[in-house]
Structures are given as structure tokens and as C-alpha cells.
Design an enzyme around this catalytic site. Structure first.
Site, PDB file in Angstrom:
ATOM      1  N   PRO A  43       0.781  -1.243   0.000  1.00 34.38           N
ATOM      2  CG  PRO A  43      -0.048  -1.008   2.172  1.00 34.38           C
ATOM      3  CD  PRO A  43       0.715  -1.943   1.293  1.00 34.38           C
ATOM      4  CG  ASP A  66      -0.753   0.192 -12.011  1.00 33.47           C
ATOM      5  OD1 ASP A  66      -0.625   0.458 -13.214  1.00 33.47           O
ATOM      6  OD2 ASP A  66      -1.392  -0.780 -11.575  1.00 33.47           O
ATOM      7  CE  LYS A  88      -8.274   4.459 -13.406  1.00 32.00           C
ATOM      8  NZ  LYS A  88      -9.552   3.746 -13.359  1.00 32.00           N
ATOM      9  N   GLY A 119       0.106  -1.425  -7.179  1.00 30.31           N
ATOM     10  CA  GLY A 119      -0.122  -1.122  -5.764  1.00 30.31           C
ATOM     11  C   GLY A 119      -0.850  -2.272  -5.088  1.00 30.31           C
ATOM     12  N   GLY A 120      -0.567  -2.471  -3.810  1.00 29.12           N
ATOM     13  CA  GLY A 120      -1.271  -3.509  -3.048  1.00 29.12           C
ATOM     14  C   GLY A 120      -0.948  -4.899  -3.548  1.00 29.12           C
ATOM     15  CG  ASP A 121      -2.470  -9.457  -3.827  1.00 26.61           C
ATOM     16  OD1 ASP A 121      -1.514 -10.106  -3.359  1.00 26.61           O
ATOM     17  OD2 ASP A 121      -3.256  -9.931  -4.674  1.00 26.61           O
ATOM     18  CB  THR A 149      -4.682  -6.236  -0.296  1.00 26.63           C
ATOM     19  OG1 THR A 149      -5.634  -5.482  -1.021  1.00 26.63           O
ATOM     20  CG2 THR A 149      -5.298  -6.749   0.992  1.00 26.63           C
ATOM     21  CB  ALA A 150      -5.232  -0.865   0.350  1.00 26.78           C
ATOM     22  CG  MET A 204     -11.134   1.692  -6.748  1.00 27.26           C
ATOM     23  SD  MET A 204     -11.190   0.747  -8.271  1.00 27.26           S
ATOM     24  CE  MET A 204     -11.392  -0.902  -7.660  1.00 27.26           C
TER      25      MET A 204
HETATM   26  N1  SAH Z   1      -4.461  -3.835  -5.778  1.00 31.43           N
HETATM   27  C1  SAH Z   1      -4.768  -2.828  -4.799  1.00 31.43           C
HETATM   28  C2  SAH Z   1      -6.134  -2.204  -5.033  1.00 31.43           C
HETATM   29  C3  SAH Z   1      -6.230  -1.413  -6.305  1.00 31.43           C
HETATM   30  S1  SAH Z   1      -7.817  -0.671  -6.505  1.00 31.43           S
HETATM   31  C4  SAH Z   1      -4.657  -3.436  -3.411  1.00 31.43           C
HETATM   32  O1  SAH Z   1      -4.582  -4.661  -3.279  1.00 31.43           O
HETATM   33  O2  SAH Z   1      -4.635  -2.675  -2.453  1.00 31.43           O
HETATM   34  C5  SAH Z   1      -7.465   0.981  -6.004  1.00 31.43           C
HETATM   35  C6  SAH Z   1      -8.093   1.265  -4.656  1.00 31.43           C
HETATM   36  O3  SAH Z   1      -7.367   0.609  -3.620  1.00 31.43           O
HETATM   37  C7  SAH Z   1      -8.073   2.734  -4.265  1.00 31.43           C
HETATM   38  O4  SAH Z   1      -9.116   3.443  -4.863  1.00 31.43           O
HETATM   39  C8  SAH Z   1      -8.259   2.613  -2.775  1.00 31.43           C
HETATM   40  O5  SAH Z   1      -9.588   2.336  -2.455  1.00 31.43           O
HETATM   41  C9  SAH Z   1      -7.435   1.376  -2.440  1.00 31.43           C
HETATM   42  N2  SAH Z   1      -6.058   1.709  -2.043  1.00 31.43           N
HETATM   43  C10 SAH Z   1      -4.924   1.339  -2.653  1.00 31.43           C
HETATM   44  N3  SAH Z   1      -3.843   1.801  -1.979  1.00 31.43           N
HETATM   45  C11 SAH Z   1      -4.315   2.499  -0.946  1.00 31.43           C
HETATM   46  C12 SAH Z   1      -3.716   3.220   0.119  1.00 31.43           C
HETATM   47  N4  SAH Z   1      -2.385   3.317   0.251  1.00 31.43           N
HETATM   48  N5  SAH Z   1      -4.527   3.815   1.025  1.00 31.43           N
HETATM   49  C13 SAH Z   1      -5.858   3.702   0.942  1.00 31.43           C
HETATM   50  N6  SAH Z   1      -6.479   3.032  -0.027  1.00 31.43           N
HETATM   51  C14 SAH Z   1      -5.734   2.433  -0.959  1.00 31.43           C
END
Ligand code: SAH
Length: 292
Positions: A43, A66, A88, A119-121, A149-150, A204
Site C-alpha cells: 500500500p 501504476d 491512471k 499497488g497492493g496485491d 493489499t490496502a 475505490m
Molecule cells: N491492488 C490494490 C487495489 C487497487 S484498486 C490493493 O490490493 O490494495 C485501487 C483502490 O485501492 C483505491 O481506490 C483505494 O480504495 C485502495 N487503495 C490502494 N492503496 C491504498 C492506500 N495506500 N490507502 C488507501 N487506499 C488504498
């Protein structure tokens, strides 16, 4: 005849993979052949990257990243690594998903080791399935490295458990943005799940916070259901607002969040414990000035 067989030899491994589903490795070739790793960056806090992801980033020729990949992490990548932004921002795509898929294929076909950094997973709301399908169809070797993941980052950085023996036996990750922009989640089903002890985590959803709360209330969720909205999870500028279903939208509007943000709905929010995320950052802990 002999000539055409010769000509088609370089394509033989791909053809075999497409036809029978297994790969043919040419002797001495596997190290140089193009390949793609879909890697989760976590995150934001760069130290949340896995060791495997870190090793692959050192070996890569090209990284396609990304918007959600943090500046802190990008700054740590090898200087010689070719880094290209394919994200994006504010709804504007630098490249379409189709173009990204094509780029992954062509760069791997050119023999490069490509890291697709997300980002995240990579398996959570990240459109990895489309990229994997494109690679599979082109017969390119690829692998996936999971990331945090976030929602997991939020849990750790805010001290909000995602499950709790007393009140939450399951957790559901929901996208507030569907493939078709007009469609909405199955609200009745979400409220039912919540009543049965499910934590709801909306990804989102920041721009639709008001609508989410209205719909949940309209389908019978209690007005005093605890809700947390957290922006920039695990980063220096993380912000958290907690409230209830009936007042959270107004509270968040007053703070002018920009996102990315997550919305957690459920009794787990009132089980929040007072964690000290500053302890996780060595440099800030030493200087004592991390302001979560
Ligand atoms: N693959 C990512 C999610 C991507 S969708 C994951 O696993 O985290 C994008 C959404 O993820 C954002 O709109 C938000 O809701 C959330 N997100 C991703 N990174 C974040 C962060 N650092 N803080 C808060 N929300 C986050």
C-alpha cells in the site's frame, strides 16, 4: 521444406505451449528469454515489499508501474532500471488496458525481464487477470508475486482488525466501481452479510461515500454502524476518520480527502486498538517526528 522448419523453430516453444499447455525450455536459453512478473508493491510503505519482489526488481530490465506505487518505493529502485509509468490518475489513463497488455507482450518478446508493479496485491482489483490472459495467449512465461493489499495495511496501521471473534467472522472486499459505471453492488446482500457478522471493505469508494452510506442505510443497516475511512494507508500522509453510517460522509467531506482511500464498515471499527505505526519506521522513530 527444411527451410520452413528452420524458420519456424524460434516459435516452436510458444506453439507447443499454446497447443499442449506445457513449456519447452531451450538449453541455455531460459536465463535470457523474456518473462514477466506481476508484482504487488503493497500500500505505500516501501518496506512492505516482499523480499522476492525486491530481488526481482534488482534483476529486471524494465518496470511498468501504476499510479498507486509510492514515490518512496520508486526512489529505491535501481537507477539503471528502465521505469515507465502506465498508470491512471484522476480517471485519465496514460495507456489503455489493451495497450498495457500489448506492451507487456512485446517487451517480453524482445527478451526483456519485465516487472509489472502494482499497488497492493496484484490479484485484488488490479486487472491482473487481463494481463495474465494476454501473456498466456502469447505463450510468454509469467509469474505473480503477491503484495499486501490496502485493507491489510489499513488494519495494521490503524489497529482495526478485519475479523474479530466477537463480531466479525468474515470480511468482504468490495469494489465501489463496477465494470459498467451505472451498476451498483448488491446492497441487500451486503447488509445481510454485515448483519451476520461480516466486515465490509470498500475499495475505490471515496467519491461514492455518500451513496454507499445511503444505500446501506436504505437496505436496513443501523444508522450507528461504525465506519472508518482511511486515506494513504501506511504512508506519511495517512489520514483516518471514524464515525457512524449516518455521519461519516459529512465528516470526510469536511477533511477534503483526495484518495486513495478505503472505507471499512462494521463493528470491528469500534474494536480499534491504539497502535504506534511510528515504531515501524526506523528513521522516523529515531527522530520521533512521524505524524500519523
Ligand atoms: N491492488 C490494490 C487495489 C487497487 S484498486 C490493493 O490490493 O490494495 C485501487 C483502490 O485501492 C483505491 O481506490 C483505494 O480504495 C485502495 N487503495 C490502494 N492503496 C491504498 C492506500 N495506500 N490507502 C488507501 N487506499 C488504498
Amino acid at each position: 521444406m527444411r527451410l520452413s522448419l528452420f524458420k519456424s523453430l524460434p516459435f516452436l516453444p510458444q506453439a507447443i505451449h499454446r497447443r499442449w499447455g506445457f513449456r519447452m525450455l531451450l538449453p541455455g536459453k531460459s536465463q535470457q528469454s523474456g518473462r514477466v512478473y506481476l508484482v504487488g508493491a503493497g500500500p505505500g510503505d516501501a518496506e512492505l515489499l516482499t523480499l522476492k519482489a525486491w530481488r526481482l526488481l534488482q534483476q529486471a530490465d524494465l518496470v511498468l508501474y501504476d499510479d498507486l506505487v509510492s514515490d518512496e518505493l520508486l526512489a529505491m529502485l535501481p537507477a539503471k532500471l528502465d521505469k515507465r509509468y502506465v498508470g491512471k490518475r484522476c480517471g485519465v489513463h496514460s495507456l489503455s488496458q489493451q495497450q498495457i497488455c500489448r506492451l507487456l507482450v512485446t517487451e517480453a518478446q524482445a527478451g526483456k525481464c519485465v516487472v509489472r508493479l502494482k499497488g497492493g496485491d496484484p490479484a485484488v482489483f488490479a486487472r491482473s487477470a487481463e494481463e495474465c490472459a494476454a501473456l498466456e495467449n502469447a505463450g510468454i512465461a509469467f509469474a505473480i508475486v503477491p503484495g499486501i493489499t490496502a485493507a491489510s495495511g489499513l488494519s495494521a496501521w490503524c489497529g482495526i482488525p478485519l475479523t474479530h471473534r466477537d463480531c466479525a467472522q468474515s470480511v468482504r472486499f468490495i469494489t465501489a466501481r463496477m465494470k459498467c459505471p451505472q451498476s451498483e453492488p448488491n446492497w441487500a446482500n451486503l447488509v445481510l452479510g454485515s448483519k451476520e457478522g461480516e466486515t465490509l471493505v470498500f475499495y475505490m469508494g471515496l467519491n461514492r461515500l455518500d451513496l454507499i452510506c445511503q444505500r446501506l442505510a436504505g437496505h436496513g443497516m443501523a444508522a450507528d454502524m461504525p465506519v472508518a475511512v482511511v486515506e494513504n494507508v501506511s504512508q506519511l500522509n495517512q489520514q483516518r476518520v471514524t464515525g457512524q453510517l449516518e455521519d461519516i460522509a459529512a465528516k470526510v467531506a469536511a477533511r477534503q480527502f483526495q484518495g486513495p482511500a478505503l472505507i471499512v464498515v462494521g463493528k470491528v471499527v469500534s474494536h480499534r486498538v491504539k497502535v504506534s505505526p511510528a515504531l515501524l519506521d526506523q528513521a522516523a522513530a529515531l527522530s520521533g517526528n512521524r505524524g500519523y
